[in-house]
Write a protein that holds these residues in place. Structure first.
Motif, mmCIF file in Angstrom:
data_model
loop_
_atom_site.group_PDB
_atom_site.id
_atom_site.type_symbol
_atom_site.label_atom_id
_atom_site.label_comp_id
_atom_site.label_asym_id
_atom_site.label_seq_id
_atom_site.Cartn_x
_atom_site.Cartn_y
_atom_site.Cartn_z
ATOM 1 N N ARG A 20 0.828 -1.211 0.000
ATOM 2 C CA ARG A 20 0.000 0.000 0.000
ATOM 3 C C ARG A 20 0.863 1.263 0.000
ATOM 4 N N GLU A 21 1.963 1.228 0.742
ATOM 5 C CA GLU A 21 2.859 2.386 0.777
ATOM 6 C C GLU A 21 3.450 2.654 -0.609
ATOM 7 N N LEU A 22 3.826 1.583 -1.303
ATOM 8 C CA LEU A 22 4.335 1.753 -2.662
ATOM 9 C C LEU A 22 3.271 2.394 -3.553
ATOM 10 N N ALA A 23 2.020 1.944 -3.415
ATOM 11 C CA ALA A 23 0.934 2.526 -4.207
ATOM 12 C C ALA A 23 0.749 4.009 -3.883
ATOM 13 N N GLU A 24 0.868 4.355 -2.620
ATOM 14 C CA GLU A 24 0.761 5.769 -2.224
ATOM 15 C C GLU A 24 1.879 6.607 -2.822
ATOM 16 N N HIS A 25 3.007 5.962 -3.107
ATOM 17 C CA HIS A 25 4.131 6.651 -3.736
ATOM 18 C C HIS A 25 4.058 6.611 -5.267
ATOM 19 N N GLY A 26 2.988 6.047 -5.806
ATOM 20 C CA GLY A 26 2.799 6.094 -7.245
ATOM 21 C C GLY A 26 3.148 4.837 -8.008
ATOM 22 N N TYR A 27 3.436 3.746 -7.289
ATOM 23 C CA TYR A 27 3.755 2.475 -7.939
ATOM 24 C C TYR A 27 2.608 1.486 -7.753
ATOM 25 N N ALA A 28 2.446 0.583 -8.721
ATOM 26 C CA ALA A 28 1.560 -0.558 -8.515
ATOM 27 C C ALA A 28 2.390 -1.648 -7.853
ATOM 28 N N ALA A 29 1.825 -2.317 -6.864
ATOM 29 C CA ALA A 29 2.602 -3.306 -6.109
ATOM 30 C C ALA A 29 1.792 -4.573 -5.906
ATOM 31 N N LEU A 30 2.494 -5.700 -5.937
ATOM 32 C CA LEU A 30 1.865 -6.987 -5.655
ATOM 33 C C LEU A 30 2.641 -7.676 -4.545
#
Length: 244
Positions: free
Chosen positions: A53-63
């Motif tokens: 979720r933190e990566l997504a908040e920074h603009g990345y898609a993450a799995l």
């Protein structure tokens, strides 16, 4: 921070194992860079999902990867060890399951498949390092208190990623000799890499629950807030530079 969305994704590894990843992505109009998150030996738990979720908040898609199947998790070190060792029985299991996760991440509509990276914690660090050693299409790999031992040493021309390894000086599970061996491996294979060693940091330094887990399981883990902060900053700097 970006507004994000999350969902679970079911996928199957080459060995037939059913896996359930946790996907997080920013609400964006165009596809963004994708990052797989490989978990500690506890499994795909809340900590792994938080990092996604933190990566997504920074603009990345993450799995956040499921390495054991059916998103199994535990807080017991003996159970974690058993599950982890099962993934070592066949030398291809780790890379095959991680590669399946990377492929399913790249296939998501929110992801630019030309811009992929991987991060991993402890056991997950070994997962993403072995994935990088397998010539996976990764631009960057960052590890936190990782098991550095290779399935097979990296070969020149077979690692596409720039690698960042972050290690605790007081890690009793992965020694400074292990770190030196890893550096030698990377130098021999001519892989772009950096190793950061944090003073007064033990195995598990990035996880705020490390002290609790250490006490419950009589294992030598320890949280270090400053090492966590600095290691995440270094990871984001690498991702920004390599993924744009």
């Amino acid at each position: 921070m970006a507004t994000i969305k999350t969902r679970e994704i079911h996928y199957t590894a080459q060995d037939g194992q059913s896996l359930i990843g946790y996907f997080a992505a920013p609400e964006a109009d165009i596809p963004v860079a994708g990052v797989i998150v490989a978990p500690e030996w506890w499994g795909r738990n809340e900590y792994t999902e938080q990092r996604a979720r933190e990566l997504a908040e920074h603009g990345y898609a993450a799995l956040a990867l499921d390495m054991y199947g059916e998103k199994k998790v535990t807080t017991q070190s003996d159970q974690a060890y058993e599950w982890m060792m099962q993934t070592f029985e066949d030398p291809d299991t780790i890379v095959n399951r991680a590669a399946a996760g990377l492929q399913v991440l790249a296939e998501q509509a929110e992801v630019n498949p030309e811009k992929l990276a991987a991060i991993g914690f402890c056991y997950g660090g070994k997962v993403v390092l072995d994935l990088a050693r397998s010539n996976a299409p990764l631009q960057a790999v960052a590890t936190f208190h990782a098991n550095l031992s290779p399935k097979a040493p990296a070969q020149e021309g077979q690692v596409q990623a720039e690698i960042l390894v972050m290690h605790g000086e007081l890690d009793s599970m992965v020694t400074l000799d292990d770190v030196a061996s890893f550096k030698h491996e990377m130098q021999q294979a001519k892989v772009a890499h950096e190793v950061i060693v944090f003073e007064n940091a033990k195995h598990g330094f990035s996880n705020p629950l490390a002290d609790e887990r250490a006490q419950a399981n009589a294992v030598d883990l320890g949280y270090n807030a400053e090492a966590e902060k600095q290691s995440l900053a270094a990871m984001y700097e690498l991702l920004a530079r390599r993924l744009g």
